[in-house]
Motif scaffolding. Sequence first.
Motif, PDB file in Angstrom:
ATOM      1  N   GLN A  49      -2.064  -2.210  -8.665  1.00 42.70           N
ATOM      2  CA  GLN A  49      -1.070  -1.144  -8.685  1.00 42.70           C
ATOM      3  C   GLN A  49      -0.158  -1.280  -7.471  1.00 42.70           C
ATOM      4  OE1 GLN A  49      -2.716   2.627  -9.717  1.00 42.70           O
ATOM      5  NE2 GLN A  49      -0.852   3.780  -9.231  1.00 42.70           N
ATOM      6  N   ILE A  50       1.152  -1.297  -7.720  1.00 42.19           N
ATOM      7  CA  ILE A  50       2.115  -1.525  -6.659  1.00 42.19           C
ATOM      8  C   ILE A  50       3.311  -0.585  -6.825  1.00 42.19           C
ATOM      9  CG2 ILE A  50       1.497  -3.934  -6.260  1.00 42.19           C
ATOM     10  CD1 ILE A  50       3.762  -4.777  -8.054  1.00 42.19           C
ATOM     11  N   LYS A  51       4.065  -0.453  -5.752  1.00 41.22           N
ATOM     12  CA  LYS A  51       5.330   0.280  -5.841  1.00 41.22           C
ATOM     13  C   LYS A  51       6.332  -0.378  -4.905  1.00 41.22           C
ATOM     14  CE  LYS A  51       3.944   3.954  -2.578  1.00 41.22           C
ATOM     15  NZ  LYS A  51       3.796   5.423  -2.415  1.00 41.22           N
ATOM     16  N   GLY A  52       7.606  -0.246  -5.258  1.00 39.48           N
ATOM     17  CA  GLY A  52       8.613  -0.906  -4.451  1.00 39.48           C
ATOM     18  C   GLY A  52       9.999  -0.340  -4.669  1.00 39.48           C
ATOM     19  N   GLN A  53      10.903  -0.768  -3.789  1.00 40.01           N
ATOM     20  CA  GLN A  53      12.296  -0.374  -3.908  1.00 40.01           C
ATOM     21  C   GLN A  53      13.153  -1.548  -3.464  1.00 40.01           C
ATOM     22  OE1 GLN A  53      12.300   2.925  -0.954  1.00 40.01           O
ATOM     23  NE2 GLN A  53      13.668   1.627   0.263  1.00 40.01           N
ATOM     24  N   GLY A  54      14.363  -1.636  -4.030  1.00 35.15           N
ATOM     25  CA  GLY A  54      15.235  -2.735  -3.662  1.00 35.15           C
ATOM     26  C   GLY A  54      16.471  -2.784  -4.517  1.00 35.15           C
ATOM     27  N   GLN A  55      17.079  -3.947  -4.538  1.00 33.99           N
ATOM     28  CA  GLN A  55      18.343  -4.181  -5.221  1.00 33.99           C
ATOM     29  C   GLN A  55      18.084  -4.591  -6.662  1.00 33.99           C
ATOM     30  OE1 GLN A  55      20.844  -6.793  -2.936  1.00 33.99           O
ATOM     31  NE2 GLN A  55      22.024  -7.423  -4.698  1.00 33.99           N
TER      32      GLN A  55
END
Length: 562
Positions: free
Chosen positions: A228-234
């Motif tokens: 399980q992961i989470k992220g933010q970006g372009q």
Amino acid sequence: MTVIPDPAKKVPMMFRAQINGRCQIQRLVPGAPEQDATRWADEWVDKAYPNLPEPSAEVQTRTYVLTWRFITNSGQDDGVIRPAIGARGWPFYPGSSMKGIFRRACTKEQAELYCGKSLPGGDWQPGILRFHGGYPTDTAWTENLVDIVHPQQNWQVKTGNKDSGAFIQISLYKPELKFGISSNNKDADWQTIWSIWEKALSTGIGCRVSAGYGQPQQHTGNILYRGQIKGQGQAAKLIDGTGEFRVNVFRAALRGHALRIFGGLTNADMADQIVNHLFGSVQGKGNIGLLGMSFRDSNLEMGMFGRGSYAQPTYDIEGELFWLLAGKLANPQHEEALKKLVADLTRFAMLLGGFGKSWRRADHRLFYEEYSDNDYKPLIGCHWQWSGERSLMRDVQVRKLEQVGEFLDKVQQTAQEWMQLQGIIPNPQEKAPWREAWHPNTVQVWGRQASEKEDSEAIFWLHGPYQEAISRVQPEGSIYRSSITGQMGRIGRLWHRMYPLVRLVKDPKNPSKPIPKSTPGYLELLTLFPDDSPESTQFVDFLDSQQNRPKGFQQLWPQSPS
């Protein structure tokens, strides 16, 4: 008599030859006011019927939602990947394809009963099932049809040269599909039939399933790894300017890291062969890889960053990443080694970088105070972290600076063990001549512990000098716009990562059991592939000179001689 000017231009794009000047769906023309694919899709949607008739009463149906895009290649247009089009102009998954993957999920006896068998003398006995294919359940399929593909492997890992630009294909975005099966046997065991179909569906349907296309919400029996992961970006920008989070970024990242790791353990041809066996390839006759991938998002928010020409779509996402056994192992006993390999590659990607655009940089919105979405600045970097207690316990392999080198050694050892099971002897002395082959002579990893987001040191070095000039004492030191940091259209040699620090603490309810606890701290990590430029040499000397100073980086891999 009325003369129609330019009559050829009145012909719908769907009925034109796929040649220059007539119609080329797959071709992306930079700066064109309208792409052929966009017009092709608009004309198609405009003439498709608004609904489909319900299947007859004898057809059993079930509905499934796919996690991301779904693509089938009709094969009707040369060089173009676009769906098969069926009743009333709707895209569909053919019954013949449905039968094919159903049969592969059966035992021998089930395959003969349900799908048919050959008889002595060349005769054929049909099975008791008929497969009616799958259609979308509503008109949501008409949205986001134009799909862009960006080949990146050589550009990212090997030479820094692009083999080709982006190209276009037509695919359905997160469709809900209704599949139909009927039987000429009134006593057919439908519970068993649908369980076989769901097992078949778990392998993915359509094209490019190993890259996340055509994957269902649920998988049965073929999961090698889940995290399980989470992220933010372009986010990726589509032709119409809107953004999309493209789940194939995970496969691209792991394939690239596998090339780096194996490229440091053997020659280029052998490293390519190992990675092609794992992930599949179109080289030569092509092959289906052992690994498939799926990502099931639980929360996805799209936004925008920047102003004017710098405006860029963004994503903020959380979900579960799955790696699946998509091919057949030569030896079933190798499955545990494959599970270990794909887990370590995923953890390697999370430790040192990220996924998607600008993955070599930490997200400037989090760690660089000067960044604001109200400015005319490009968005730089991304930020990913583990989420959920299971992954925070199992997937966080590095909880302090000293464990970074140990983990990187472990990843190399896991890769060597996989090579040996395939009958390949590791030979680091014959490493691949790639820019980012993972070898002690090619790469260095440096790190320090940052107390909070604002405590990043290296993020300032990406925009200004790391060492101020002092008259007659020291020259200015800078990697800004050098071969180390790269420039527009040129891949740099430095990765900068702010890895969230997660500790293990005692559970107040059960003191004998540790639980993960997030902290405000980070491990600030620099992965450097030095070249022979003066900037590179000076930068390595600077890092080395600062090792015993406050806020200095320590060389974590390979270990410096004592």
